[in-house]
Scaffold this active site. Structure first.
Site, mmCIF file in Angstrom:
data_model
loop_
_atom_site.group_PDB
_atom_site.id
_atom_site.type_symbol
_atom_site.label_atom_id
_atom_site.label_comp_id
_atom_site.label_asym_id
_atom_site.label_seq_id
_atom_site.Cartn_x
_atom_site.Cartn_y
_atom_site.Cartn_z
ATOM 1 C CD GLU A 206 -2.995 -0.989 2.203
ATOM 2 O OE1 GLU A 206 -3.101 -0.264 2.938
ATOM 3 O OE2 GLU A 206 -3.901 -2.149 2.403
ATOM 4 C CE LYS A 338 -10.686 -3.409 4.083
ATOM 5 N NZ LYS A 338 -9.883 -4.582 4.771
HETATM 6 P P1 PGA Z 1 -6.861 -6.115 2.545
HETATM 7 O O1 PGA Z 1 -6.430 -5.573 3.976
HETATM 8 O O2 PGA Z 1 -5.348 -6.684 2.037
HETATM 9 O O3 PGA Z 1 -7.761 -7.333 2.729
HETATM 10 O O4 PGA Z 1 -7.245 -5.330 1.618
HETATM 11 C C1 PGA Z 1 -6.676 -4.267 4.353
HETATM 12 C C2 PGA Z 1 -7.164 -4.348 5.714
HETATM 13 O O5 PGA Z 1 -6.842 -5.228 6.542
HETATM 14 O O6 PGA Z 1 -7.638 -3.166 6.217
HETATM 15 ZN ZN ZN Z 2 -7.822 -4.493 8.284
#
Ligand code: PGA
Ligand code: ZN
Length: 433
Positions: A206, A338
């Site tokens: 990220e 999300k």
């Molecule tokens: P992810 O994790 O890799 O599943 O997008 C992001 C998170 O845990 O907030």
């Molecule tokens: Zn998370």
């Protein structure tokens, strides 16, 4: 004229180089909407399934089946539907796939379609997406307070450290611009510190610095040092937020901190995290225990819920039912939102509304696999939800979201920044002590 004339899915590629689903929705008026499904790496067991082809090609991550679902059953069912009715369209999507986790159509197919429908409605109305969302869901549009990653870890950094996200928040900032400025200073100060210690080794998924640390706590110490090097007093204008993502290192009720070669039960992990809360200016902590450790989450919230924001991500998977259950359990006090965990816009907004009804704070969030799609910036502003988590301060799939907030700020005005206001007074006050 707001009826759907065509739905088309194509394969595009996300920030980790894996294939993902993009959907174009065209209306009878000629208005168009487009959205791309993001992809997680530390996925919750109960979130909508990301449908992948499996096999050897593309490391099993192909999306041919998901695209066939968009261009086949989804397109057929949505032709002629009116995009003014997002809930109705999302209902059709969930009706087409009655499985609990959207394993038939794929959450990647449904989320890209659902978001593209929302974009098409905004385009037809000649409105920015955030404004359509604010009008439609009767919310006050506001610029969110960001949570920004400085060091990446866990599944986003080859498990180099166990903890996933070491982030900062700048609730003491007067504007969104000021958050960006302070973050730039802290982010590069952290890079300088890593370089001076011979620990600079690029960035994680990220965009946060790759975590070359000897212990999880060394990352926290380095973060405090970076805040200081940036000329800030830790705990003053800048505070720390962690995503433990504990499900990633839990098995059968045992938590293994591999970096430190330590294995522990829930109670010991709670004690360890509690000692960090006492030592560092941490105001928010996500998934402190594993997604199936209900007792642990309840105990953690009982002990620390009056002083920190405790966010359920894997624990809640943007599911209104799980949010309500956790609220009655008192197992968190905030929900990560999300859209792709839910699989449709309407279900994600239902989870957000359930969290707010419980008096919780909410954080709209990206995934670790992202693209140029900036829908979540618009959703966060339009829903006026207060906080936005997008990853770090490097790489265009991250910066695109922060930059979109800046463009929206030009329309909404700088006063629309929520600042520290949505942070529960109790834990913010505790962090000030
Ligand atoms: P992810 O994790 O890799 O599943 O997008 C992001 C998170 O845990 O907030
Ligand atoms: Zn998370």
């Amino acid at each position: 004229m707001t009826k759907i004339a065509s739905v088309f899915g194509r394969r595009v590629w996300e920030s980790r180089g894996n294939p993902t689903v993009e959907v174009d929705v065209v209306l009878e008026s000629g208005a168009r909407g487009r959205a791309i499904a993001p992809a997680g790496a530390s996925r919750g067991k109960r979130e909508a399934v990301d449908l992948r082809d499996g096999g050897k090609v593309l490391r099993g991550k192909g999306v041919a089946q998901a695209l066939a679902n968009v261009n086949g059953p989804i397109a057929s069912a949505l032709l002629g539907q009116d995009v003014v009715d997002q809930a109705g369209i999302d209902g059709i999507l969930t009706g087409l796939d009655p499985s609990k986790l959207k394993e038939t159509l794929g959450g990647n197919a449904t989320v890209a379609t659902s978001l593209a429908v929302l974009h098409a409605a905004a385009a037809d109305a000649g409105q920015q997406l955030w404004r359509l969302v604010a009008d439609r869901y009767d919310r006050m549009a506001r610029l969110p307070l960001p949570e920004i990653q400085i060091f990446g870890g866990g599944a986003h950094a080859g498990r180099r450290v166990d903890i996933q996200d070491f982030m900062i928040m700048v609730p003491g900032a007067a504007s969104f611009d000021e958050v960006m400025e302070v973050t730039n200073e802290v982010y590069f100060a952290a890079g300088d510190i890593m370089a001076s210690r011979g620990n600079l080794a690029g960035v994680a998924d990220e965009g946060g610095w790759w975590p070359m640390f000897r212990s999880n706590e060394e990352a926290l110490e380095s973060l405090v040092a970076a805040i200081e090097k940036a000329g800030e007093k830790p705990g003053d204008r800048v505070v720390i937020s962690l995503d433990i993502a504990a499900s990633e290192f839990a098995e059968n009720g045992v938590y293994s901190l591999a970096l430190e070669d330590r294995r522990m039960e829930s109670d010991t992990l709670i004690g360890l995290l509690g000692s960090w809360l006492d030592t560092y200016p941490i105001v928010s902590i996500e998934d402190p225990l594993a997604e199936d450790d209900r007792e642990g989450m309840i105990e953690f919230t009982r002990r620390f819920g009056d002083r920190v924001q405790i966010i359920g991500d894997d624990y809640l998977v943007t599911d209104a039912g799980l949010v309500r259950e956790a609220a009655s359990d008192k197992a968190c006090n905030a929900a990560l939102i999300k859209v792709n965990q839910a699989g449709t816009v309407s279900e994600a907004i239902e989870a957000l509304t359930a969290a707010q009804a419980a008096g919780w704070t909410t954080i709209v969030s990206a995934r670790s696999g992202e693209t140029e799609d900036t829908s979540i910036s618009h959703l966060s502003v339009g829903l006026g939800n207060g906080q936005l988590k997008v990853g770090s301060f490097q790489r265009s799939e991250r910066m695109a979201k922060w930059n979109e907030c800046l463009r929206i700020q030009d329309e909404l005005g700088p006063d629309s920044f929520v600042g520290g206001a949505p942070l529960a007074r109790t834990w913010w006050a505790a962090a000030q002590r």
